[in-house]
Design an enzyme around this catalytic site. Structure first.
Site, PDB file in Angstrom:
ATOM      1  N   ALA A 117     -15.191   0.421  -2.435  1.00 17.06           N
ATOM      2  CA  ALA A 117     -14.430   0.071  -1.206  1.00 17.06           C
ATOM      3  C   ALA A 117     -14.502   1.286  -0.067  1.00 17.06           C
ATOM      4  CB  ALA A 117     -12.844  -0.136  -1.703  1.00 17.06           C
ATOM      5  N   ASN A 186      -9.729   3.954  -7.464  1.00 16.38           N
ATOM      6  CA  ASN A 186     -10.846   4.490  -7.919  1.00 16.38           C
ATOM      7  C   ASN A 186     -11.936   5.071  -6.893  1.00 16.38           C
ATOM      8  OD1 ASN A 186     -11.868   3.402 -10.799  1.00 16.38           O
ATOM      9  ND2 ASN A 186     -11.292   1.365 -10.065  1.00 16.38           N
ATOM     10  N   HIS A 216      -8.450   3.613   3.732  1.00 17.64           N
ATOM     11  CA  HIS A 216      -8.871   4.729   3.008  1.00 17.64           C
ATOM     12  C   HIS A 216      -9.284   5.541   4.200  1.00 17.64           C
ATOM     13  CE1 HIS A 216      -8.625   2.777  -1.106  1.00 17.64           C
ATOM     14  NE2 HIS A 216      -9.436   1.937  -0.385  1.00 17.64           N
TER      15      HIS A 216
END
Length: 265
Positions: A117, A186, A216
């Site tokens: 991602a 992750n 993020h």
């Protein structure tokens, strides 16, 4: 010349594995075919037979891990030692130095990782050749419910559940955080793999009731330059802890492994 077809097994039939498996079963990735699915639950209406892990290792050229960090730690080296390749989605398992060393040393099977991602990984890896970074920071923001963990005390859970704005639920390194959030962070481990040092990456995990999208933000600084990457992902409707983009990152990785897609190198 006829291209060799890679026989692929998917381990874990959840939000990631199901999407990857369906694309393969529909023949939409030339050079790879879905051979079997491995899951610890009885499955129905899957496009190929359900197999045990031992059967999958014997029948497949490559296994796609979509089952979580515990699978990588428990079975990763066994898969590789049997001569089967492994594509890892749960990169958080690699923040354990001993487990990572064993996995990277195992063979003759080969191990691959997906960026999942997050973007900018190729640039971070390239910058390592210029001497690395003075600082690397990752801030991950998700809905509170996707971050709840058994180790959290009542006070923290209450703050998360009653929050009207962002609440930082943990700050640590990329070595510490993935262990505490095995299904949600992750990305921290992926950044650490790119940078080459999980202790160098400072991670902040934030719960925000307004986080309709998962965010993020990576900030890295070194003598060679400063970099900032920000991504906002739509969560998977069936599993909000996973972004919808992740299985497609896995599929891109499969395309690169099987040589069926042009790559920027």
């Amino acid at each position: 010349m006829q291209r060799t077809v890679t026989r692929v097994g998917v381990v874990g039939w959840g939000a990631i594995g199901r999407t990857v498996g369906q694309v393969l079963a529909q023949g939409r990735l030339a050079g790879a075919e879905l051979t079997c699915v491995v899951d610890n639950r009885p499955l129905h209406d899957i496009p190929v037979p359900q197999a045990t892990l031992e059967q999958a290792i014997e029948e497949c050229d490559l296994l796609v891990e979509a089952a979580g960090q515990s699978f990588v730690r428990e079975w990763g080296t066994r898969v590789l030692e049997a001569g089967t390749d492994l594509l890892v989605a749960s990169t958080g398992a690699l923040t354990d130095d001993e487990a990572a060393a064993k996995l990277l040393a195992a063979g003759p099977g080969r191990v691959y990782f997906t960026g999942g991602a997050v973007g900018g990984i190729d640039l971070l890896q390239a910058a390592r050749g210029l001497g690395g970074f003075r600082s690397v920071r990752l801030t991950t923001t998700k809905l509170p419910a996707t971050l709840e963990q058994p180790w959290m005390d009542a006070e923290l859970l209450d703050r998360m559940r009653t929050a009207t704005g962002p609440v930082e639920v943990m700050r640590g390194t990329a070595r510490d955080v993935p262990v505490k959030f095995p299904r949600s962070t992750n990305v921290a481990a992926t950044v650490a793999l790119a940078v080459g040092d999980p202790d160098r990456v400072e991670v902040s995990v934030v719960a925000d009731p307004a986080a309709v999208r998962t965010r993020h933000v990576i900030e890295a600084d070194g003598d060679h330059g400063s970099y900032r990457f920000e991504v906002d992902h739509v969560p998977d409707p069936g599993n909000p802890a996973t972004s919808r983009i992740v299985p497609h990152a896995v599929l891109r990785g499969l395309a690169a492994i099987t040589g069926t897609a042009g790559q920027i190198l």
